[in-house]
Write a protein that holds these residues in place. Structure first.
Motif, PDB file in Angstrom:
ATOM      1  N   LEU A 214       9.624  -2.800  10.500  1.00 40.35           N
ATOM      2  CA  LEU A 214       9.356  -1.368  10.415  1.00 40.35           C
ATOM      3  C   LEU A 214      10.037  -0.814   9.171  1.00 40.35           C
ATOM      4  O   LEU A 214      11.210  -1.085   8.923  1.00 40.35           O
ATOM      5  N   SER A 215       9.281  -0.052   8.385  1.00 38.95           N
ATOM      6  CA  SER A 215       9.832   0.593   7.200  1.00 38.95           C
ATOM      7  C   SER A 215       9.678   2.096   7.360  1.00 38.95           C
ATOM      8  O   SER A 215       8.607   2.580   7.725  1.00 38.95           O
ATOM      9  N   VAL A 216      10.757   2.829   7.083  1.00 41.56           N
ATOM     10  CA  VAL A 216      10.747   4.279   7.252  1.00 41.56           C
ATOM     11  C   VAL A 216      11.121   4.942   5.932  1.00 41.56           C
ATOM     12  O   VAL A 216      12.105   4.567   5.296  1.00 41.56           O
ATOM     13  N   ARG A 217      10.313   5.908   5.513  1.00 44.70           N
ATOM     14  CA  ARG A 217      10.591   6.663   4.292  1.00 44.70           C
ATOM     15  C   ARG A 217      10.690   8.129   4.672  1.00 44.70           C
ATOM     16  O   ARG A 217       9.768   8.703   5.251  1.00 44.70           O
ATOM     17  N   GLU A 218      11.803   8.750   4.304  1.00 43.21           N
ATOM     18  CA  GLU A 218      12.046  10.142   4.669  1.00 43.21           C
ATOM     19  C   GLU A 218      11.669  11.091   3.537  1.00 43.21           C
ATOM     20  O   GLU A 218      11.295  10.679   2.440  1.00 43.21           O
ATOM     21  N   VAL A 255       8.419  12.248   8.080  1.00 40.06           N
ATOM     22  CA  VAL A 255       8.963  10.891   8.097  1.00 40.06           C
ATOM     23  C   VAL A 255       7.783   9.926   8.158  1.00 40.06           C
ATOM     24  O   VAL A 255       6.959   9.992   9.074  1.00 40.06           O
ATOM     25  N   HIS A 256       7.690   9.038   7.169  1.00 37.41           N
ATOM     26  CA  HIS A 256       6.582   8.092   7.059  1.00 37.41           C
ATOM     27  C   HIS A 256       7.040   6.736   7.605  1.00 37.41           C
ATOM     28  O   HIS A 256       7.985   6.144   7.086  1.00 37.41           O
ATOM     29  N   THR A 257       6.356   6.268   8.646  1.00 41.86           N
ATOM     30  CA  THR A 257       6.701   5.000   9.281  1.00 41.86           C
ATOM     31  C   THR A 257       5.594   3.985   9.011  1.00 41.86           C
ATOM     32  O   THR A 257       4.431   4.241   9.295  1.00 41.86           O
ATOM     33  N   LYS A 258       5.993   2.836   8.476  1.00 42.10           N
ATOM     34  CA  LYS A 258       5.029   1.791   8.123  1.00 42.10           C
ATOM     35  C   LYS A 258       5.334   0.529   8.926  1.00 42.10           C
ATOM     36  O   LYS A 258       6.477   0.064   8.969  1.00 42.10           O
ATOM     37  N   ILE A 259       4.296  -0.008   9.592  1.00 42.56           N
ATOM     38  CA  ILE A 259       4.430  -1.235  10.373  1.00 42.56           C
ATOM     39  C   ILE A 259       3.896  -2.388   9.532  1.00 42.56           C
ATOM     40  O   ILE A 259       2.727  -2.403   9.146  1.00 42.56           O
ATOM     41  N   VAL A 272       2.154   5.769   9.791  1.00 43.79           N
ATOM     42  CA  VAL A 272       2.062   6.976  10.606  1.00 43.79           C
ATOM     43  C   VAL A 272       3.112   7.964  10.102  1.00 43.79           C
ATOM     44  O   VAL A 272       4.260   7.590   9.863  1.00 43.79           O
ATOM     45  N   THR A 273       2.703   9.225   9.921  1.00 48.87           N
ATOM     46  CA  THR A 273       3.627  10.272   9.485  1.00 48.87           C
ATOM     47  C   THR A 273       3.862  11.250  10.624  1.00 48.87           C
ATOM     48  O   THR A 273       2.908  11.725  11.241  1.00 48.87           O
ATOM     49  N   VAL A 274       5.113  11.514  10.919  1.00 54.09           N
ATOM     50  CA  VAL A 274       5.461  12.519  11.927  1.00 54.09           C
ATOM     51  C   VAL A 274       6.336  13.577  11.268  1.00 54.09           C
ATOM     52  O   VAL A 274       7.174  13.270  10.420  1.00 54.09           O
TER      53      VAL A 274
END
Length: 326
Positions: A214-218, A255-259, A272-274
């Motif tokens: 999982l990669s998260v970009r704020e 917050v952009h979450t990449k699987i 997915v962006t939340v």
């Protein structure tokens, strides 16, 4: 009444070369193994793995060893293979009909093996001319029937037969049913956690040892990546639920979450962006603003009170001077 026990105790373990023991109340215990072999003896393989051409027939061997003290008759069966929910390999129960590689295997229906004797038997694999490229899992088992009260119990042990029909091999995974939510810490000075739930599906035609990360970009460009997680073996068309967490996420806005999947999805990673409202930080800021307002108001009130006291003191001083100098 007949109970087909491909039995819970035996189905809960992988179909690998193994030893099974069954105690029949009316007779001695039967203990046996079955495993891949060459033409003369067991050859040490854990399972059979072959790449085969559609329209051809190949011959393999199996060894059944009776570790008991009496002669026993073992039924031999082949069936389609699958993975259980906990990732163990198994084959369809004897009352289920196979439709794939289990129907390609021909083995004699039974064998009688004396005490402490090993019998080596051939079996053939006939691949249909129209077999699709890729992996086709199956299994072979040796079983015995026994009676427990009024129930007839079938106990079996076997090994997997992994057949790969020649042709273009495609190894790919996809993440489906993705949900992402933010687990917030109400301590404004502590970051929260991104939690992603999803299903990993094998969309290729060969088995895959799936790994996900999982990669998260704020919003402020901060990057977080977990160390990755092994989802386990997936057969073609198979799927397994998974989840992953990334800690240390402040969640200030988008917050952009990449699987990321290995083997990779040809369509690219799922992102997915939340949008996250940083309530703890907003509350902390509001409290700080309120505190500053109170301090400022208090200081202004103190200055006004001090000014009034000084004015009163000056007026009293002026009055005293007038009284002393008429």
């Amino acid at each position: 009444m007949v109970f087909r026990a491909l039995a819970a105790a035996l189905l809960a373990v992988p179909l690998l070369p193994a030893t099974a023991a069954h105690a029949d109340a009316s007779g001695p215990k039967v203990t046996w193994t079955v495993q891949p072999a060459n033409a003369t003896a067991a050859d040490g393989r854990r399972w059979v793995e072959r790449t085969v051409d559609p329209g051809t027939t190949v011959t393999e061997h199996l060894a059944v060893r009776n570790l008991g003290t009496v002669s026993a008759v073992f039924a031999l069966t082949a069936a389609d293979g699958y993975l259980t929910d906990n990732g163990h390999f198994n084959m369809l129960a004897s009352d289920k009909k196979s439709s794939d590689a289990g129907t390609w295997i021909a083995v004699q229906p039974s064998v009688t093996v004396g005490p402490n004797e090993t019998r080596v038997l051939p079996f053939t694999i006939t691949v249909p001319a129209g077999a699709t490229p890729g992996d086709h899992p199956a299994g072979i088992a040796a079983s015995v029937l026994s009676r427990s009260g009024t129930l007839q119990v079938e106990s079996r042990v076997g090994f997997r037969v992994m057949l790969r029909a020649s042709g273009a091999a495609r190894s790919s995974l996809a993440a489906r049913g993705v949900t992402v939510h933010y687990e917030q810490s109400w301590n404004p000075f502590r970051a929260g956690t991104i939690h992603a739930g999803y299903t990993v599906a094998n969309t290729g035609n060969v088995r895959a040892d799936a790994r996900t990360s999982l990669s998260v970009r704020e919003f402020f460009g901060l990057h977080h990546r977990d160390g990755g997680a092994a989802t386990g073996e997936l057969l073609p068309g198979g799927n397994r639920p998974a989840d992953a967490r990334v800690h240390g996420v402040w969640g200030l806005g988008p917050v952009h979450t990449k699987i990321l999947l290995t083997p990779a999805d040809p369509a690219g990673p799922t992102e997915v962006t939340v949008w996250i409202v940083p309530w703890p930080q907003l509350i902390a800021v509001a409290l700080l603003v309120a505190l500053l307002f109170v301090l400022r108001t208090t200081r202004r009130a103190s200055r006004r009170r001090l000014a009034r006291l000084l004015d009163d003191a000056r007026r009293e001083g002026q009055a005293l001077r007038k009284d002393n100098h008429p």
